[in-house]
Design a protein around this motif. Structure first.
Motif, short mmCIF file in Angstrom:
data_model
loop_
_atom_site.label_atom_id
_atom_site.label_comp_id
_atom_site.label_asym_id
_atom_site.label_seq_id
_atom_site.Cartn_x
_atom_site.Cartn_y
_atom_site.Cartn_z
N HIS A 12 -37.28 28.74 51.45
CA HIS A 12 -37.44 27.49 52.23
C HIS A 12 -36.50 27.42 53.44
CE1 HIS A 12 -34.28 25.57 49.32
NE2 HIS A 12 -33.67 26.11 50.35
N ILE A 13 -36.09 28.55 53.92
CA ILE A 13 -35.12 28.66 55.01
C ILE A 13 -35.36 27.67 56.17
CG2 ILE A 13 -34.17 30.32 56.66
CD1 ILE A 13 -35.62 32.43 54.61
N PRO A 14 -34.39 26.79 56.44
CA PRO A 14 -34.60 25.77 57.48
C PRO A 14 -34.87 26.35 58.87
CG PRO A 14 -32.31 25.75 56.68
CD PRO A 14 -33.08 26.64 55.77
N HIS A 59 -31.01 19.03 49.59
CA HIS A 59 -29.71 19.59 49.99
C HIS A 59 -28.76 18.45 50.40
CE1 HIS A 59 -32.61 22.90 50.41
NE2 HIS A 59 -31.60 23.73 50.30
N HIS A 125 -35.82 20.07 54.25
CA HIS A 125 -36.45 21.38 54.51
C HIS A 125 -36.88 22.09 53.22
CE1 HIS A 125 -32.18 22.64 53.87
NE2 HIS A 125 -32.72 23.74 53.40
N HIS A 193 -29.00 34.67 48.73
CA HIS A 193 -28.25 34.24 49.91
C HIS A 193 -26.98 33.51 49.51
CE1 HIS A 193 -30.78 30.64 49.21
NE2 HIS A 193 -30.26 29.97 50.20
N GLU A 240 -30.85 28.94 43.58
CA GLU A 240 -32.10 28.21 43.85
C GLU A 240 -33.28 28.86 43.13
OE1 GLU A 240 -31.20 26.31 48.30
OE2 GLU A 240 -32.43 28.10 48.17
N ALA A 271 -33.97 36.69 57.52
CA ALA A 271 -34.39 35.44 58.15
C ALA A 271 -33.22 34.49 57.98
CB ALA A 271 -35.64 34.88 57.50
N SER A 272 -32.58 34.17 59.07
CA SER A 272 -31.34 33.39 59.01
C SER A 272 -30.38 34.13 58.09
CB SER A 272 -31.65 31.96 58.56
OG SER A 272 -30.53 31.13 58.73
N ASN A 273 -29.87 33.46 57.06
CA ASN A 273 -28.90 34.11 56.16
C ASN A 273 -29.54 34.55 54.87
OD1 ASN A 273 -26.46 33.30 57.80
ND2 ASN A 273 -27.37 31.31 57.37
N THR A 274 -30.86 34.61 54.82
CA THR A 274 -31.57 34.67 53.55
C THR A 274 -32.61 35.77 53.54
OG1 THR A 274 -31.31 32.28 53.54
CG2 THR A 274 -32.78 33.18 51.91
C1 DHB Z 1 -30.28 28.70 54.75
C2 DHB Z 1 -30.93 28.86 53.54
C3 DHB Z 1 -31.10 27.77 52.67
O1 DHB Z 1 -31.69 27.86 51.46
C4 DHB Z 1 -30.64 26.53 53.03
O2 DHB Z 1 -30.89 25.51 52.22
C5 DHB Z 1 -29.96 26.37 54.24
C6 DHB Z 1 -29.79 27.45 55.09
C7 DHB Z 1 -30.11 29.84 55.67
O3 DHB Z 1 -30.49 30.96 55.35
O4 DHB Z 1 -29.62 29.65 56.77
#
Ligand code: DHB
Ligand code: FE
Length: 284
Positions: A12-14, A59, A125, A193, A240, A271-274
């Motif tokens: 569910h990466i924002p 969150h 998100h 992540h 999660e 993808a982002s931090n995930t």
């Molecule tokens: C990121 C991932 C999440 O699950 C979240 O709730 C907020 C940020 C991330 O990868 O940036």
């Protein structure tokens, strides 16, 4: 009677929501992510549910640290996209299904799971990004959605086993609803992540792919995985993933039926931090 026809699992990466909202889906960084969901968007059109039961985590948006329900079911008629600090996402209001949600609350609480009943909340998100990934940018979401929020933010969080058992109770609840509804259950969040501390940025591809394998083939064994394994192997936010066990517990094979069919499986980093993980399982 209502029936659970399929389960859908997704991160569910924002930043995915932001990429979509800001028209960046074709940028080289994001293109492979959205491509991994292309067939899923068609699948959802071809297998349109009457209701989506969407397991996600808030969150610290609707629930601050003042009040932290372990399991909360949204029984309202609608849920607005939350403002998470930079304005609400430009996505449709989520239309609920108060009758089915109330029935599930009644049935699941009678099966000894203590749910918090939520008649008013905004959704962050955790709920809107999975809808965006599977539905794109519609004027309205394709069907009513029952939000089901799980605390995976503040310890103590529920065990994988409790989540798996809860999924089985939700299945019974849905099947005792006296209307022929096609219900999908979605499990969201994950995959590996960690967002803070010295291990921020941790990704564990081996763990994630083993999790997907076991979620498909042997979820009862996966349910026994303790919290410490998620945190150690998949990072602090990898916890999660216990939410996926709720959706998996609601599938037919867990109640003695046939194994599900894997309609789609996708995994991508980064993808982002995930790590992005996605799976669609259909009941036979
Ligand atoms: C990121 C991932 C999440 O699950 C979240 O709730 C907020 C940020 C991330 O990868 O940036
Ligand atoms: Fe998250």
């Amino acid at each position: 009677m209502a029936r659970i026809t399929a389960s859908v699992y997704t991160s569910h990466i924002p930043a995915i929501g932001a990429a979509l909202d800001l028209g960046k889906t074709h940028e080289p960084y994001w293109q492979p992510v959205f491509q991994g969901y292309e067939s899923s968007r068609q699948w959802l059109k071809d297998n349109r549910p009457d209701v989506i039961f969407l397991v996600y985590n808030d969150h610290a948006t609707a629930f601050s640290l003042d009040m932290i329900p372990t399991f909360a079911i949204g029984t309202a008629a609608e849920f607005k996209p939350a403002d998470e600090g930079w304005g609400a996402r430009p996505v449709p209001t989520v239309i609920g299904h108060p009758e089915l949600a109330s029935h599930i609350a009644q049935s699941v609480i009678q099966q000894d799971f203590d749910l918090t009943i939520v008649n008013k909340m905004d959704v962050d998100h955790g709920l809107t990004v999975p809808l965006s990934l599977l539905c794109g940018q519609p004027q309205a979401w394709p069907c009513p959605v029952i939000p089901f929020a799980v605390n995976v933010v503040q310890y103590p969080v529920p065990s994988g086993q409790r989540c798996f058992n809860l999924g089985q109770a939700i299945r019974k609840a849905v099947e005792s609803y006296d209307e022929p509804l096609n219900v999908q259950i979605w499990g969201t969040g994950g995959m590996s992540h960690q967002l803070q501390g010295p291990r921020a940025g941790l990704i564990n591809k081996a763990f994630d792919n083993a999790f997907l394998d076991q979620l498909i083939a042997d979820p009862a064994a996966l349910a026994k995985k303790p919290h410490i394994d998620y945190v150690r192997e998949a990072g602090s936010e990898g916890i999660e993933l216990v939410m996926w066990l709720i959706a998996r517990g609601a599938m037919a094979d867990v109640a003695g039926g046939k194994p599900p069919r894997v309609a789609h499986r996708f995994y991508h980093v980064p993808a982002s931090n995930t790590a992005v993980g996605h799976l669609i399982l259909e009941n036979p």
